[in-house]
Design a protein around this motif. Structure first.
Motif, PDB file in Angstrom:
ATOM      1  N   GLY A  89      38.343 -32.365 -19.471  1.00 25.27           N
ATOM      2  CA  GLY A  89      37.692 -31.478 -20.508  1.00 25.27           C
ATOM      3  C   GLY A  89      38.373 -30.168 -21.081  1.00 25.27           C
ATOM      4  O   GLY A  89      38.236 -29.716 -22.099  1.00 25.27           O
ATOM      5  N   SER A  90      39.574 -30.097 -20.416  1.00 27.55           N
ATOM      6  CA  SER A  90      40.310 -28.898 -20.884  1.00 27.55           C
ATOM      7  C   SER A  90      40.890 -29.278 -22.286  1.00 27.55           C
ATOM      8  O   SER A  90      41.291 -28.536 -22.991  1.00 27.55           O
ATOM      9  CB  SER A  90      41.376 -28.540 -19.943  1.00 27.55           C
ATOM     10  OG  SER A  90      40.878 -28.164 -18.674  1.00 27.55           O
ATOM     11  N   ASP A  91      41.318 -30.667 -22.493  1.00 25.17           N
ATOM     12  CA  ASP A  91      41.822 -31.161 -23.741  1.00 25.17           C
ATOM     13  C   ASP A  91      40.860 -30.666 -24.966  1.00 25.17           C
ATOM     14  O   ASP A  91      41.435 -30.411 -25.987  1.00 25.17           O
ATOM     15  CB  ASP A  91      41.990 -32.555 -23.446  1.00 25.17           C
ATOM     16  CG  ASP A  91      42.869 -33.024 -22.664  1.00 25.17           C
ATOM     17  OD1 ASP A  91      44.064 -32.401 -22.178  1.00 25.17           O
ATOM     18  OD2 ASP A  91      42.912 -34.365 -21.973  1.00 25.17           O
ATOM     19  N   THR A  92      39.602 -31.191 -24.630  1.00 25.14           N
ATOM     20  CA  THR A  92      38.805 -30.759 -25.822  1.00 25.14           C
ATOM     21  C   THR A  92      38.553 -29.025 -25.998  1.00 25.14           C
ATOM     22  O   THR A  92      38.453 -28.778 -26.982  1.00 25.14           O
ATOM     23  CB  THR A  92      37.411 -31.261 -25.301  1.00 25.14           C
ATOM     24  OG1 THR A  92      37.491 -32.795 -25.121  1.00 25.14           O
ATOM     25  CG2 THR A  92      36.497 -31.176 -26.200  1.00 25.14           C
ATOM     26  N   THR A  93      38.633 -28.388 -24.794  1.00 27.50           N
ATOM     27  CA  THR A  93      38.520 -26.928 -25.063  1.00 27.50           C
ATOM     28  C   THR A  93      39.805 -26.468 -26.253  1.00 27.50           C
ATOM     29  O   THR A  93      39.494 -25.828 -27.149  1.00 27.50           O
ATOM     30  CB  THR A  93      38.890 -26.373 -23.817  1.00 27.50           C
ATOM     31  OG1 THR A  93      37.866 -26.692 -22.877  1.00 27.50           O
ATOM     32  CG2 THR A  93      38.691 -24.779 -23.895  1.00 27.50           C
ATOM     33  N   ALA A  94      40.905 -27.357 -25.891  1.00 26.06           N
ATOM     34  CA  ALA A  94      42.202 -26.864 -26.438  1.00 26.06           C
ATOM     35  C   ALA A  94      42.112 -27.112 -28.126  1.00 26.06           C
ATOM     36  O   ALA A  94      42.371 -26.365 -28.854  1.00 26.06           O
ATOM     37  CB  ALA A  94      43.305 -27.379 -25.965  1.00 26.06           C
ATOM     38  N   VAL A  95      41.588 -28.400 -28.354  1.00 28.50           N
ATOM     39  CA  VAL A  95      41.252 -28.755 -29.438  1.00 28.50           C
ATOM     40  C   VAL A  95      40.345 -28.186 -30.368  1.00 28.50           C
ATOM     41  O   VAL A  95      40.448 -27.832 -31.523  1.00 28.50           O
ATOM     42  CB  VAL A  95      40.991 -30.661 -29.655  1.00 28.50           C
ATOM     43  CG1 VAL A  95      41.198 -30.818 -31.096  1.00 28.50           C
ATOM     44  CG2 VAL A  95      42.444 -31.094 -28.961  1.00 28.50           C
ATOM     45  N   ALA A  96      39.155 -27.918 -29.838  1.00 25.87           N
ATOM     46  CA  ALA A  96      38.341 -27.132 -30.303  1.00 25.87           C
ATOM     47  C   ALA A  96      38.601 -25.666 -30.868  1.00 25.87           C
ATOM     48  O   ALA A  96      38.394 -25.217 -31.826  1.00 25.87           O
ATOM     49  CB  ALA A  96      36.904 -27.101 -29.365  1.00 25.87           C
TER      50      ALA A  96
END
Ligand code: ADP
Ligand code: ASP
Ligand code: MG
Length: 417
Positions: A171-178
């Motif tokens: 989920g850190s990928d999604t934090t970054a993109v958001a």
């Protein structure tokens, strides 16, 4: 032919107008495993700041520490309470961020670490796989305005009920993109332990090629097919908000893979982007229930259904191994006849060029047939063919398809001037 429906992604509103020169740099678990690697990450963030950028670093937990925390929870409890599990596993990312901030301060730049909650990442209330519903970026903007490097703990947020939540594995990928979307950053850089997105998992196919560019739609299919280098939801976010992703190595310089809008030149030389696989799905066969009832109940239980096939009154569907208890709970409550198989893996061939090239399916089946593999289930979308095969056959099938579609050749990289 069924078209894969990916979920829609909420609008993320930033409190303020986007600023130029913002970069979001995300570092995965291997990249921050240990003090020396954290110091290396600190140096990269400082270098980006010294080039004049407003720098946001999103960090994962160190090494395997998320796995270790989950294992610890299971030593204490057979079925850890989801709220408490989130309290526990959100800690790993905070450790990395605070340590990195210390290292950055020692390098002479100012840094501040923030939890997901402090960073304004607001999610729904689903523990352990929450979805981001809003990003309130004011605090990050203020820190950036002060010239600080901002470190945001990945993989977590605060729910609309004020609880700590986590965003699902990877989920850190999604934090970054958001954050990139909310801050108006043109690019989100995903630093990881491989040099980019490859034509297959390089751990299984050593001759796999690093792709120069992949379309959002291809990357969605690849992520859904098990290429865990990017979390599926991060790609949905990137596509819906037009955030260009650059997946690259933490340990080497040089360009990685761009995830971006389709450009004809990408497909000129290579219509297939890759072969992906997953061994993390359970396949269920259910009889005597209306599809509408079954899938409404599964959705209410937060089961992430992937493949669905219906023929006669039988329904076959797949869902992540991690959702097994929830799925079994639903099937038990419905009182239907069902069986589950965990001896199948999914091998997917993905490529935007498939849309206009007949014969890909024929070649896929011929390749599997030569290996004596008969797929149990096949599903397709306009840019994907996915075959469920026995677990023991997964790696052989990936290697053979990679070879049959000549993905080890330089053309597969899609490099263009
Ligand atoms: P991070 O900790 O940086 O988020 P992950 O372990 O989540 O890294 O993802 C990177 C891993 O994804 C690689 O080490 C690689 O084994 C795996 N992987 C699977 N398929 C692919 C692919 N097609 N291209 C690149 N990496 C892949
Ligand atoms: N640490 C979390 C995990 O292992 C999130 C991430 O690394 O992206 O899944
Ligand atoms: Mg990851």
């Amino acid at each position: 032919m069924n078209v894969t429906e990916f979920e829609s992604v909420p609008a993320v509103s930033s409190d303020e107008a986007p600023r130029v020169g913002t970069v979001v740099m995300k570092f995965g678990g291997t990249s921050v495993a240990g003090p020396e690697r954290l110091k290396n990450v600190a140096r990269r963030l400082v270098a980006a700041r010294e080039e004049g950028n407003r720098v946001v670093g999103v960090l994962s937990a160190m090494g395997d520490s998320t796995d270790d925390l989950i294992a610890l929870a299971h030593e204490v409890s057979a079925a850890p309470h989801p709220r408490e599990l989130d309290m526990l596993i959100s800690v790993g990312e905070r450790i990395s961020c605070s340590l990195a901030a210390m290292a950055i301060n020692d390098l002479g730049q100012e840094a501040i670490s923030l939890t997901g909650s402090q960073a304004g990442i607001v999610t729904d209330t689903t523990h352990t796989k929450a979805k981001i519903v809003e990003v309130r970026a004011r605090r990050i903007h203020e820190a950036l305005d002060d010239g600080k490097i901002v470190l945001v703990a990945g993989f977590q947020g605060v729910s609309t009920a004020f609880e700590v939540t986590t965003l699902g594995r990877g989920g850190s990928d999604t934090t970054a993109v958001a954050l990139a979307a909310a801050l108006g950053a043109g690019i989100c850089e995903i630093y990881t332990d491989v040099e980019g997105v490859f034509t297959a998992d390089p751990r299984i196919v050593p001759q796999a090629r690093k792709l120069h560019a992949v379309t959002y739609d291809e990357m969605l299919e690849m992520a859904a097919g098990g290429a865990r280098v990017l979390q599926l939801r991060s790609v949905e976010f990137a596509r819906n908000h037009g955030v260009r992703l650059h997946v690259r190595s933490t340990f080497a310089d040089g360009p990685g893979t761009w995830i971006t809008e389709e450009d004809e030149r990408m497909l000129e030389k290579a219509m297939i982007s890759g072969v992906t696989h997953t061994t993390e799905e359970t396949v269920y066969r259910v009889g005597g229930v209306a599809a509408a009832t079954l899938f409404a109940e599964l959705a209410a239980a937060q089961v992430n259904v992937d493949t669905i096939l219906q023929s006669g009154d039988g329904i076959v569907f797949s869902a992540p191994v991690g959702d097994r208890a929830a799925a079994e709970g639903v099937l038990g409550r419905l009182g239907v006849d069902w069986s589950a198989r965990d001896d199948l893996g999914k091998v997917s061939l993905v490529g935007a060029g498939m849309r206009s090239h007949p014969g890909i399916a024929a070649k896929t089946f011929a390749t599997l047939e030569r290996l004596g593999i008969e797929p149990e289930i096949v599903t397709t979308s306009p840019i994907k063919i996915a075959c469920y095969v026995g677990l023991d056959d997964v790696e052989r099938a990936v290697a053979a398809l990679h070879d049959a579609f000549e993905l080890d050749r330089p053309e597969a990289e899609r490099a263009h001037a």
